[in-house]
Structure formats: structure tokens, C-alpha cells
Design an enzyme around this catalytic site. Sequence first.
Site, PDB file in Angstrom:
ATOM      1  N   SER A 150       0.851  -1.182   0.000  1.00 17.41           N
ATOM      2  CA  SER A 150       0.000   0.000   0.000  1.00 17.41           C
ATOM      3  C   SER A 150       0.889   1.234   0.000  1.00 17.41           C
ATOM      4  O   SER A 150       1.993   1.215   0.568  1.00 17.41           O
ATOM      5  CB  SER A 150      -0.904   0.025   1.237  1.00 17.41           C
ATOM      6  OG  SER A 150      -1.549   1.279   1.375  1.00 17.41           O
ATOM      7  N   TYR A 156      -1.785  -0.428  10.397  1.00 17.69           N
ATOM      8  CA  TYR A 156      -1.794  -0.824   8.984  1.00 17.69           C
ATOM      9  C   TYR A 156      -0.563  -0.278   8.268  1.00 17.69           C
ATOM     10  O   TYR A 156       0.106  -1.011   7.513  1.00 17.69           O
ATOM     11  CB  TYR A 156      -3.059  -0.303   8.323  1.00 17.69           C
ATOM     12  CG  TYR A 156      -3.167  -0.635   6.849  1.00 17.69           C
ATOM     13  CD1 TYR A 156      -3.444  -1.936   6.427  1.00 17.69           C
ATOM     14  CD2 TYR A 156      -3.013   0.356   5.877  1.00 17.69           C
ATOM     15  CE1 TYR A 156      -3.549  -2.239   5.085  1.00 17.69           C
ATOM     16  CE2 TYR A 156      -3.115   0.056   4.530  1.00 17.69           C
ATOM     17  CZ  TYR A 156      -3.387  -1.240   4.135  1.00 17.69           C
ATOM     18  OH  TYR A 156      -3.486  -1.538   2.797  1.00 17.69           O
TER      19      TYR A 156
END
Length: 266
Positions: free
Chosen positions: A137, A150
Site C-alpha cells: 500500500s 496498517y
Amino acid sequence: MELRNKNIVLTGANGGIGQALALRLAAAGACVWLVGRSYSKLENLRLRMPHPERHTVFVLFDYSDEEILLLSGCFQAGRCLDVLINNAGTSRFARLEDQSFADIRQQIRVNVEIPMILTRALIHKFSAGGTILNVGSVLGELGHPGYSVYCASKASLYRFSEALGRELASRKINVLYAAPRFTRTRLNSAAVNAINTALGNQSDSPEEVARFITDTLLRGDRRTRMGIMERFLVLINVLFPGLIDRALLKKLPLISRFLQSDASEK
């Protein structure tokens, strides 16, 4: 890379990005091993893919060592693995103080531990010129309030990919890292969708992300990030992190409002 007749293991195949990616790989002629936790969803996906008889459903309920070793054992007696795509992932949009120990452990396990262990189990199963593609990501290189765990997990996956690629270079096994930006999937909470709209964050459909990942695989790009602005922000964050600090500090009251909204949904 030519994908026709290549054996590709795809984790997280029953998710939004996973399904779109599986369909795209199958259309390119690959033989896809659909890995996930739900047999019914994976089987339904297999039947929707071109030439469903060429594809295999493999359920890993807990991603236990025993289950992973069973998957590894499928690649022997002349059947080699050509591509492993570590696509499975999970996130939680919340302050660290609002996340349970289980929330934190789940993100670390799914986003870091499982890709590492699965890669380790399959490392000797690759054909010559095999490829490992880890789906990360942009937030792995750009810390964002509300995504501390995350971001940390995807940063770990990024460095794992970088280090492993250098480690395996002499063995001609390619390690790629593809970093999408925000993606519109059914797993997003209402608060996540709302904050992306409020902040003007660009987001993509699962099909657009699947095309980006497939293009990364075809070209053999070592590191790719989705979005011109996102690539620019990552560069600024490396060179002048204080600029990003100040920009996000100004947006923090707005972000905090949606963080409260997300917490109220749990």
C-alpha cells in the site's frame, strides 16, 4: 512475463481485489490457485473464470503451518510454481488506543506474518525465473493518522520485499512490490469512504487495482506505486517529512471526526 500456462498462487482471492485479479490472470491464460478462507466464494469465483477446469481452489481456514505445508506439497513431481501473489490483507481505521490487542495482532498476522511464512514454505518450489509479488500500500511509505498499525504492517512488507529481492537475486527469483492507493471495496466502513471523499483522496475500483498489479507482474517492475500524486507525496515524505507532518496536522480535526464515526460503528 508471459502468463499463459503459468501456475500462479493468489492469496486473498475471495476479496474484491483478489476476485478482479483472478479473473484478469485467467483471461491471460494463467492457471490460478485460488487461496482464501471461504470455499463457497472461491468455488463460485472459479466457475466464473475462463476455463474453470484449469484453476484450483485451495482453502486455508487459519493459514496454519500444517495448511501452508499442504499447499506447498502440491508443487512437486514436475509441477513448479511460477508466481506467488501475496494479496491477502486487512486494515482497521481507528486510533491506536481504540484498537483491541486482537485488532493489532490480526493486521500484523495477515499483512506481515502470513506472507513471510507462505513465501518461506514455497521458496524452493519456484520454476526458473519465478516471481514473488507482494501487494502492499502507498500507506506503507506514508504514515497516515488512523492507520498506524496498517501503515506499520505494510512498511514491513515493503522492506521484506526489498531485502528478499536482493537476497534471491543470484537465484533468478524476482521479488516485486506493488502499492495501490485507497481502493473502493465492500470491506470499507462508511467512515473510510467518507474520509476519502472529504480529504479528496483518490480511490480506485478493484478492477483498476487488478490491472495495476497485473501490469507490474508483466513488466517485472521491482517497486511500483499507484497514482502520480501518491508517488510525489511519498518522495516528499522521504526528503521533507516535516512538510507532510504539517499538512496532516491541519487535517487532523477532520480526520479525528471520522475516526470517532468509525469507532461508533464497531
